[in-house]
Scaffold this active site. Structure first.
Site, PDB file in Angstrom:
ATOM      1  N   GLU A   1       0.860  -1.294   0.054  1.00 44.15           N
ATOM      2  CA  GLU A   1      -0.104   0.149  -0.086  1.00 44.15           C
ATOM      3  C   GLU A   1       0.858   1.307   0.079  1.00 44.15           C
ATOM      4  OE1 GLU A   1      -3.680   2.112   2.864  1.00 44.15           O
ATOM      5  OE2 GLU A   1      -2.578   0.132   3.369  1.00 44.15           O
TER       6      GLU A   1
ATOM      7  N   LYS B 287      -9.909   2.639  -1.905  1.00 45.69           N
ATOM      8  CA  LYS B 287     -10.064   2.078  -0.222  1.00 45.69           C
ATOM      9  C   LYS B 287     -11.247   2.432   0.613  1.00 45.69           C
ATOM     10  CE  LYS B 287      -7.131   1.138   3.902  1.00 45.69           C
ATOM     11  NZ  LYS B 287      -5.901   1.373   4.397  1.00 45.69           N
TER      12      LYS B 287
ATOM     13  N   CYS C 159      -5.605  -3.281   2.231  1.00 44.11           N
ATOM     14  CA  CYS C 159      -5.272  -3.437   3.696  1.00 44.11           C
ATOM     15  C   CYS C 159      -6.250  -3.370   4.462  1.00 44.11           C
ATOM     16  CB  CYS C 159      -4.458  -2.045   4.192  1.00 44.11           C
ATOM     17  SG  CYS C 159      -3.608  -2.384   5.683  1.00 44.11           S
TER      18      CYS C 159
END
Length: 259
Positions: A36, A106, A140
């Site tokens: 990331e 995200k 993540c």
């Protein structure tokens, strides 16, 4: 790819990424998943304060060029700024010709720094055909929510690619939770983390590749490393036929329980 980035040293990070792509391609890898925000380093507040968004198109082209030069598909993660001025954490999958196949922003931001620097996205994970696999991405913290992985699986995903920046102290995430996510949604999960320390954060390393039966296909230690795994194109189908979790869900019943 598991490695230690240098915060805001884009040239050094891109050089490290290119070296990993060269090594992975020479070993026969079809796709390289990177951590990331690796190209810019993981430091949300510094990125928001110091990174000029006008640089990002050139960084993306550098990433695409790495894929083309080494003939390997690539997953990379960068900030993105919308026309309305919102900053998101994104990931992009490009093929071995550097052509963009899939992008994702995200949905679940982790911690005060991420929430101060970035905005949460709302679009679910999309799925594309890639090298014989129905492929999707999350980033993540997203993968820690079963709903995210299940959404990808219900959209047809057989392979889930996950750039991450997981700090030391959360060992149960790659060691337990990732394998559970792969097993319960019956897809392969490739989870690529940082190593070392960046802007005061010590990263766990511990990247993993988990199969759709929950098996551990590859696992990293704490340092710089490239993980390899060969994935059977029929692995997800075989797992879903053996134990039909997706087919035997009862969503109407779950909704009656207000979940």
């Amino acid at each position: 790819m598991q490695a230690n980035a240098r915060v805001l040293d884009v040239d050094a990070n891109c050089a490290a990424l290119e070296a990993a792509a060269r090594t992975a391609a020479a070993a026969g890898a079809a796709v390289l998943v990177t951590p990331e925000l690796f190209a810019v380093g993981y430091a949300p507040l510094r990125l928001r304060a110091e990174l000029d968004p006008a640089r990002l198109p050139a960084v993306k082209e550098t990433m695409n060029g790495i894929a083309r030069r080494h003939g390997i598909a690539l997953v990379y993660s960068l900030p993105s700024v919308t026309d309305a001025g919102s900053w998101h954490i994104t990931s992009t999958l490009v093929d071995s010709a550097g052509v963009e196949l899939l992008s994702y922003a995200k949905v679940h931001l982790f911690g005060d720094d991420e929430r101060a620097a970035f905005s949460s996205a709302a679009a679910g994970p999309a799925v594309v055909d890639f090298n014989g696999f129905r492929t999707s991405m999350v980033i993540c913290y997203d993968v820690e929510f079963p709903e995210m992985v299940r959404a990808a699986a219900l959209a047809g995903a057989e392979l889930l690619l996950v750039p991450t920046a997981l700090a030391h102290g959360f060992e149960s995430v790659p060691q337990v939770l990732l394998r559970a996510r792969a097993l319960e949604s019956q897809l392969t999960v490739a989870y690529a983390n940082h190593s070392g320390t960046e802007e005061g954060v010590t990263f766990l390393g511990g990247s993993v590749i988990a199969g759709p039966d929950g098996s551990l296909l590859a696992a990293a230690g704490p340092g710089t490393e490239i993980l390899y795994a060969e994935v059977d194109p029929d692995a997800a189908r075989k797992a879903r036929e053996a134990v039909p979790y997706l087919r035997e869900r009862r969503p109407e019943l779950y909704r009656s329980w207000s979940i």
